[in-house]
Design a protein around this motif. Structure first.
Motif, PDB file in Angstrom:
ATOM      1  N   LYS A 147       0.841  -1.202   0.000  1.00 63.15           N
ATOM      2  CA  LYS A 147       0.000   0.000   0.000  1.00 63.15           C
ATOM      3  C   LYS A 147       0.869   1.241   0.000  1.00 63.15           C
ATOM      4  N   MET A 202      -6.718  11.450  -6.479  1.00 64.32           N
ATOM      5  CA  MET A 202      -7.565  10.289  -6.221  1.00 64.32           C
ATOM      6  C   MET A 202      -8.254   9.819  -7.499  1.00 64.32           C
ATOM      7  N   LEU A 236      -5.860   7.696  -9.555  1.00 66.06           N
ATOM      8  CA  LEU A 236      -5.359   6.458  -8.967  1.00 66.06           C
ATOM      9  C   LEU A 236      -6.503   5.482  -8.723  1.00 66.06           C
ATOM     10  N   SER A 255      -8.187   3.975  -4.777  1.00 66.59           N
ATOM     11  CA  SER A 255      -7.675   5.002  -3.876  1.00 66.59           C
ATOM     12  C   SER A 255      -8.789   5.594  -3.025  1.00 66.59           C
ATOM     13  N   PHE A 273      -8.320  -0.773  -1.110  1.00 62.05           N
ATOM     14  CA  PHE A 273      -7.552   0.451  -1.355  1.00 62.05           C
ATOM     15  C   PHE A 273      -6.069   0.153  -1.457  1.00 62.05           C
ATOM     16  N   GLU A 274      -5.457   0.643  -2.535  1.00 63.46           N
ATOM     17  CA  GLU A 274      -4.007   0.552  -2.681  1.00 63.46           C
ATOM     18  C   GLU A 274      -3.338   1.873  -2.328  1.00 63.46           C
ATOM     19  N   TYR A 275      -4.058   2.968  -2.527  1.00 64.69           N
ATOM     20  CA  TYR A 275      -3.525   4.302  -2.282  1.00 64.69           C
ATOM     21  C   TYR A 275      -4.407   5.007  -1.261  1.00 64.69           C
ATOM     22  N   ILE A 313      -4.695   8.691   0.443  1.00 64.86           N
ATOM     23  CA  ILE A 313      -4.250  10.073   0.313  1.00 64.86           C
ATOM     24  C   ILE A 313      -4.776  10.858   1.509  1.00 64.86           C
TER      25      ILE A 313
END
Length: 166
Positions: free
Chosen positions: A2, A23, A26, A29, A70-72, A74
């Motif tokens: 992540k 966002m 990505l 995200s 979720f990988e990202y 913010i």
């Protein structure tokens, strides 16, 4: 792995706008604006409320980091002192997370122009200009990658961040 992306900068610099656009670019995200955790009436920025706000931010960020979809993740906020970043990080479960920290900066004229635009839209008070300009100088002491937004569009700033995190 992540990726947790911190985007700091003084009020009016464009953190929320940049984070929202990032966002959108990505896949997988999620975005948290630290200001959302301060939405209270009356606004009371005392020590107890600050502690509560940081705990709420930590809870939400940990929840996002734990969620497999979720990988990202913010996160944006006025993080003009390293202590603020360290406080947020202190209770995060990030052993399997790559952290990126960016600070958006500009010259004083650009920041003043941004805030005056927000004032005309009823989003900010004019007295926030000097406070924001004063905080701008603090980012020199923050351990983050600085991105000068003075002569860059939102898309250009987002592209600069993307080249660092992908």
């Amino acid at each position: 792995m992540k990726k947790l992306i911190f985007i700091g900068g003084p009020m009016g610099i464009g953190k929320t706008t940049v984070s929202t656009e990032l966002m959108k670019k990505l896949d997988k995200s999620v975005f948290l604006d630290g200001d959302w955790c301060w939405m209270m009436n009356p606004a009371n920025y005392n020590k107890a409320n600050k502690k509560m706000v940081v705990k709420n931010i930590q809870f939400l960020l940990n929840s996002f980091l734990k969620t497999p979809e979720f990988e990202y993740v913010i996160f944006c906020w006025v993080m003009d002192r390293q202590e603020i970043i360290n406080d947020v990080l202190s209770e995060l479960h990030i052993s399997k997370t790559q952290l990126y920290s960016f600070s958006l900066i500009s010259n004083e004229n650009k920041l003043r122009e941004n805030i005056l635009k927000d004032v005309s839209l009823g989003l900010r008070e004019e007295n926030s200009i000097e406070e924001s300009i004063t905080r701008l100088k603090n980012y020199n002491q923050v351990s983050s990658e600085k991105i000068d937004v003075t002569n860059n569009s939102v898309n250009q700033v987002v592209e600069k961040i993307l080249t660092k995190i992908i």
